[in-house]
Design a protein around this motif. Structure first.
Motif, PDB file in Angstrom:
ATOM      1  N   PRO A   9      30.884  28.155 -25.490  1.00 29.20           N
ATOM      2  CA  PRO A   9      30.831  27.794 -26.915  1.00 29.20           C
ATOM      3  C   PRO A   9      29.704  28.455 -27.694  1.00 29.20           C
ATOM      4  CG  PRO A   9      31.331  25.859 -25.602  1.00 29.20           C
ATOM      5  CD  PRO A   9      31.067  26.974 -24.626  1.00 29.20           C
ATOM      6  N   GLU A  10      28.522  28.633 -27.071  1.00 26.90           N
ATOM      7  CA  GLU A  10      27.406  29.269 -27.785  1.00 26.90           C
ATOM      8  C   GLU A  10      27.739  30.700 -28.188  1.00 26.90           C
ATOM      9  OE1 GLU A  10      24.342  28.341 -28.886  1.00 26.90           O
ATOM     10  OE2 GLU A  10      24.808  26.262 -28.380  1.00 26.90           O
ATOM     11  N   VAL A  11      28.411  31.430 -27.291  1.00 28.72           N
ATOM     12  CA  VAL A  11      28.798  32.806 -27.593  1.00 28.72           C
ATOM     13  C   VAL A  11      30.025  32.816 -28.508  1.00 28.72           C
ATOM     14  CG1 VAL A  11      29.419  35.046 -26.617  1.00 28.72           C
ATOM     15  CG2 VAL A  11      27.874  33.528 -25.361  1.00 28.72           C
ATOM     16  N   ARG A  12      30.955  31.899 -28.251  1.00 24.20           N
ATOM     17  CA  ARG A  12      32.172  31.828 -29.070  1.00 24.20           C
ATOM     18  C   ARG A  12      31.845  31.518 -30.534  1.00 24.20           C
ATOM     19  NH1 ARG A  12      34.934  28.503 -26.127  1.00 24.20           N
ATOM     20  NH2 ARG A  12      34.440  26.565 -27.233  1.00 24.20           N
ATOM     21  N   ASN A  13      30.915  30.601 -30.745  1.00 26.85           N
ATOM     22  CA  ASN A  13      30.555  30.253 -32.119  1.00 26.85           C
ATOM     23  C   ASN A  13      29.969  31.448 -32.859  1.00 26.85           C
ATOM     24  OD1 ASN A  13      31.392  27.645 -31.662  1.00 26.85           O
ATOM     25  ND2 ASN A  13      29.336  26.851 -31.231  1.00 26.85           N
ATOM     26  N   TRP A  14      29.154  32.229 -32.130  1.00 23.68           N
ATOM     27  CA  TRP A  14      28.591  33.424 -32.767  1.00 23.68           C
ATOM     28  C   TRP A  14      29.682  34.457 -33.024  1.00 23.68           C
ATOM     29  CZ3 TRP A  14      28.468  38.442 -30.788  1.00 23.68           C
ATOM     30  CH2 TRP A  14      27.786  39.367 -31.580  1.00 23.68           C
ATOM     31  N   ALA A  15      30.528  34.696 -32.036  1.00 25.59           N
ATOM     32  CA  ALA A  15      31.570  35.719 -32.166  1.00 25.59           C
ATOM     33  C   ALA A  15      32.575  35.366 -33.254  1.00 25.59           C
ATOM     34  CB  ALA A  15      32.285  35.908 -30.834  1.00 25.59           C
ATOM     35  N   SER A  16      32.797  34.082 -33.480  1.00 28.77           N
ATOM     36  CA  SER A  16      33.782  33.664 -34.478  1.00 28.77           C
ATOM     37  C   SER A  16      33.345  34.000 -35.898  1.00 28.77           C
ATOM     38  CB  SER A  16      34.054  32.163 -34.357  1.00 28.77           C
ATOM     39  OG  SER A  16      32.887  31.416 -34.668  1.00 28.77           O
ATOM     40  N   THR A  17      32.062  34.303 -36.076  1.00 28.34           N
ATOM     41  CA  THR A  17      31.582  34.685 -37.415  1.00 28.34           C
ATOM     42  C   THR A  17      31.838  36.160 -37.714  1.00 28.34           C
ATOM     43  OG1 THR A  17      29.345  35.287 -36.653  1.00 28.34           O
ATOM     44  CG2 THR A  17      29.745  32.968 -37.205  1.00 28.34           C
ATOM     45  N   LEU A  18      32.286  36.909 -36.715  1.00 29.40           N
ATOM     46  CA  LEU A  18      32.518  38.345 -36.879  1.00 29.40           C
ATOM     47  C   LEU A  18      33.953  38.629 -37.285  1.00 29.40           C
ATOM     48  CD1 LEU A  18      30.749  39.622 -33.621  1.00 29.40           C
ATOM     49  CD2 LEU A  18      29.730  39.318 -35.883  1.00 29.40           C
ATOM     50  N   SER A  19      34.133  39.714 -37.995  1.00 29.91           N
ATOM     51  CA  SER A  19      35.482  40.170 -38.319  1.00 29.91           C
ATOM     52  C   SER A  19      36.087  40.836 -37.094  1.00 29.91           C
ATOM     53  CB  SER A  19      35.426  41.180 -39.463  1.00 29.91           C
ATOM     54  OG  SER A  19      34.795  42.379 -39.033  1.00 29.91           O
ATOM     55  N   PRO A  20      37.422  41.015 -37.042  1.00 29.84           N
ATOM     56  CA  PRO A  20      38.040  41.712 -35.905  1.00 29.84           C
ATOM     57  C   PRO A  20      37.439  43.092 -35.662  1.00 29.84           C
ATOM     58  CG  PRO A  20      39.715  40.615 -37.207  1.00 29.84           C
ATOM     59  CD  PRO A  20      38.430  40.478 -37.969  1.00 29.84           C
ATOM     60  N   GLU A  21      37.101  43.793 -36.744  1.00 29.67           N
ATOM     61  CA  GLU A  21      36.512  45.127 -36.598  1.00 29.67           C
ATOM     62  C   GLU A  21      35.121  45.039 -35.968  1.00 29.67           C
ATOM     63  OE1 GLU A  21      37.775  43.909 -39.418  1.00 29.67           O
ATOM     64  OE2 GLU A  21      39.653  45.056 -39.455  1.00 29.67           O
ATOM     65  N   GLN A  22      34.352  44.031 -36.385  1.00 30.01           N
ATOM     66  CA  GLN A  22      33.014  43.853 -35.819  1.00 30.01           C
ATOM     67  C   GLN A  22      33.087  43.470 -34.344  1.00 30.01           C
ATOM     68  OE1 GLN A  22      31.743  40.945 -38.766  1.00 30.01           O
ATOM     69  NE2 GLN A  22      30.171  42.352 -39.516  1.00 30.01           N
ATOM     70  N   ARG A  23      34.072  42.660 -33.983  1.00 26.60           N
ATOM     71  CA  ARG A  23      34.229  42.272 -32.580  1.00 26.60           C
ATOM     72  C   ARG A  23      34.537  43.490 -31.713  1.00 26.60           C
ATOM     73  NH1 ARG A  23      38.177  37.099 -33.792  1.00 26.60           N
ATOM     74  NH2 ARG A  23      36.646  35.937 -35.050  1.00 26.60           N
ATOM     75  N   ALA A  24      35.417  44.345 -32.198  1.00 20.96           N
ATOM     76  CA  ALA A  24      35.743  45.560 -31.443  1.00 20.96           C
ATOM     77  C   ALA A  24      34.534  46.481 -31.353  1.00 20.96           C
ATOM     78  CB  ALA A  24      36.912  46.283 -32.110  1.00 20.96           C
ATOM     79  N   GLY A  25      33.732  46.485 -32.434  1.00 18.97           N
ATOM     80  CA  GLY A  25      32.581  47.378 -32.483  1.00 18.97           C
ATOM     81  C   GLY A  25      31.468  47.010 -31.528  1.00 18.97           C
TER      82      GLY A  25
END
Length: 447
Positions: free
Chosen positions: A151-167
Motif C-alpha cells: 500500500p505505501e508504494v501503491r499509494n505513491w504510484a497511484s498519483t502518477l499518470s500512466p506515462e509517468q509510471r512507464a517512465g
C-alpha cells in the motif's frame, strides 16, 4: 560535515559522530574502493546521475555511497532489509557526507515500503539492488499492476499518470544487482518478458561471489550466530541448507570451529561436491531430527517447513543467511507452537512446541549476519563494492546499447578489481611470456 541536510528518515542524527568513526574504520580496509573513489573524484564519471540504492546500510556500504557521490551522483540510499541498518552509519551519511538516507534498524513493513517509495520518487537513472525489491516495484508499476504493490508504494504510484509510471523504468540506464536471490528474480523477469531495463548481475562477478559469498557469508554468519546465542560450535551438529558459494563458506567455517556439518541439497552436482568435500549429505527431513543448529542459505522459499520443525529436538536453533526470511516457514511454526516468547534473548525468539520441545529462531529469520552482527568484513566488501562502482561506470559508457536483459559483469572489470586487490595485499603474480601467449592461442603444436 555536509553544508545542508538532505532528505532523510533515520533513527537519530545525534548518532552521526559514532557512525563517522565506524565508516572511516571500514574504509581503512577497503583500499580498492578508495582507489576508485580517488579517480571518480577527478573524472566525475557519474556527474548529473540520479541514483537510488536499496542496500544493507552498513559502514562498508557507506564507503560505496561516498564513492558514488564522489563520482558526481545524486544518491538516495534505503535499506534492503529491516534489520540490516546500522543507525549510526545512516546518521553520519546524512550529517557528514550529505547523502539522503531512508533506513532505520528494526523498521516495520510500512516504513520499509515507504522508503522504497522514496527511492522511486527520486526518479533514478541507475539503481542498485540487494534482492531486487526496488526493480520489482518498478516493474509492477510499469505493468500497471498496482494491486501487487505494498500500500505505501501503491499509494505513491497511484498519483502518477500512466506515462509517468512507464517512465519510472524507462528512465533507468541500468540496475546493479548484488545478491543471488535478486539475480534469480531478475532472470525470471527476463524469462517472462517483463524486465523493462538492463541489469548487471554484480553478484555473479567472480570477485564478488567467490569471495563475498564464500568468505564473507561464511565468517559473518557464524559470527551472527555466536553473538546471538553464545553457542559453542565445537561438537554441535550444524545443518547447512544449500551448498552454493554461501553454503560452502558457512560449512567451511563451521567445520573449522569443530562443528559436525551436515549439508542438505536439491542439486545432485552440489550434493556430490559436498560429499567429496567430506560433509555428511542427507535430506532435510532426516537432518531435522539430529541438528543442533540450522542455517538456510538457498535463496528459495520454505526450505525448512512445518514437518521439519515438528521433528526437531529440544533446544534446536534455526536461522537464515539467505536474503529473505521466507526460507523458513515461520507462519507455520507460529501456528504449531503452543506459545511464542519474543526476545527471550536479544535476537532470539522461543517457540514452545506441543511435544514440550523448545525451538529458537534467531534474528526473526532474517539475515543473521546483519541482524545480530556487523555483516561481511570490510576487506571482502572492498571487492564487491568496487565491482558495483565500476559496473555502474561501464553501464553508463554503454548507455543505449544494452537490451532489457541480465548481463554479467565484463571480464575486464572483474580482472581489474582482482589485480587492484592483489596490489593492495602486496602480492605479485606471473605474466605470460610471448612464447606462452602464442602457444595458448595456437593449435599447431601438440604432444
Amino acid at each position: 560535515m555536509a553544508t545542508t541536510t538532505p532528505s532523510h528518515d533515520v533513527k537519530d542524527l545525534a548518532l552521526a559522530k559514532a557512525g563517522y568513526k565506524r565508516i572511516l574504520w571500514a574504509d581503512r580496509d577497503m583500499p580498492v574502493l578508495s582507489t576508485i573513489r580517488e579517480r571518480f573524484t577527478q573524472e566525475q564519471p557519474l556527474k548529473g546521475l540520479r541514483m537510488s540504492a536499496c542496500l544493507h546500510v552498513t559502514a562498508e556500504t557507506a564507503n560505496l555511497a561516498r564513492t558514488l557521490k564522489a563520482g558526481g551522483a545524486d544518491l538516495v540510499l534505503i535499506a534492503s532489509n529491516p534489520l540490516s541498518t546500522q543507525d549510526d552509519v545512516s546518521a553520519s551519511l546524512v550529517e557528514d557526507f550529505g547523502i539522503s538516507v531512508h533506513a532505520i534498524k528494526g523498521e516495520d513493513e510500512t516504513s520499509y515500503y515507504k522508503h522504497i517509495a522514496a527511492a522511486l520518487a527520486h526518479t533514478p537513472n541507475v539503481t542498485m539492488d540487494d534482492g531486487a525489491d526496488l526493480v520489482s516495484a518498478m516493474i509492477f508499476i510499469a505493468l500497471n499492476r498496482l494491486d501487487d504493490l505494498h500500500p505505501e508504494v501503491r499509494n505513491w504510484a497511484s498519483t502518477l499518470s500512466p506515462e509517468q509510471r512507464a517512465g519510472i523504468a524507462q528512465n533507468v540506464v541500468a540496475s546493479m544487482e548484488e545478491t543471488t536471490t535478486g539475480v534469480i528474480r531478475l532472470r525470471a523477469m527476463e524469462k517472462d518478458g517483463v524486465l523493462k531495463l538492463p541489469v548487471i548481475a554484480v553478484n555473479d562477478a567472480q570477485t564478488k561471489h567467490f569471495f563475498d559469498n564464500r568468505y564473507g557469508t561464511g565468517q559473518s554468519t557464524i559470527d551472527g550466530v555466536i553473538r546471538a546465542t553464545d553457542m559453542l560450535i565445537a561438537g554441535k551438529k550444524i545443518v547447512v541448507c544449500g551448498y552454493g558459494w554461501c553454503g560452502k563458506g558457512v560449512a567451511l567455517r563451521a567445520r573449522g570451529m569443530g562443528g559436525q556439518v551436515i549439508i542438505t541439497e536439491i542439486d545432485p552436482i552440489r550434493a556430490l561436491e559436498a560429499a567429496m568435500d567430506g560433509f555428511d549429505v542427507m535430506p532435510i527431513a532426516t537432518a531435522a531430527k539430529v541438528g543442533d543448529l540450522f542455517i538456510t542459505v538457498t535463496g528459495n522459499i520454505h526450505v525448512i517447513r512445518d514437518e521439519h520443525f515438528a521433528a526437531m529436538k529440544d533446544g534446536a536453533m534455526i536461522c537464515n543467511s539467505g536474503h529473505f526470511n521466507v526460507e523458513l516457514q515461520l507462519d507455520g511454526l507460529a501456528k504449531l507452537a503452543k506459545d511464542v516468547t519474543k526476545g527471550i534473548h536479544p535476537f532470539v525468539d522461543e517457540y514452545a512446541m506441543p511435544s514440550g520441545n523448545r525451538l529458537y529462531v534467531l534474528g526473526e529469520g532474517r539475515l543473521i549476519n546483519l541482524a545480530a552482527a556487523h555483516g561481511h568484513p570490510a576487506s571482502v566488501m572492498d571487492m564487491s563494492f568496487a565491482a558495483q562502482a565500476l559496473a555502474t561506470e561501464w553501464s553508463l559508457k554503454n548507455q543505449g546499447k544494452l537490451e532489457h536483459k541480465v548481463y554479467n559483469v565484463p571480464v575486464a572489470v572483474d580482472e581489474y578489481v582482482a589485480k587492484l586487490k592483489l596490489q593492495t595485499m602486496g602480492i605479485a603474480i606471473d605474466e605470460l611470456t610471448a612464447e606462452q601467449t602464442k602457444y595458448l592461442n595456437s593449435w599447431e603444436q601438440g604432444t
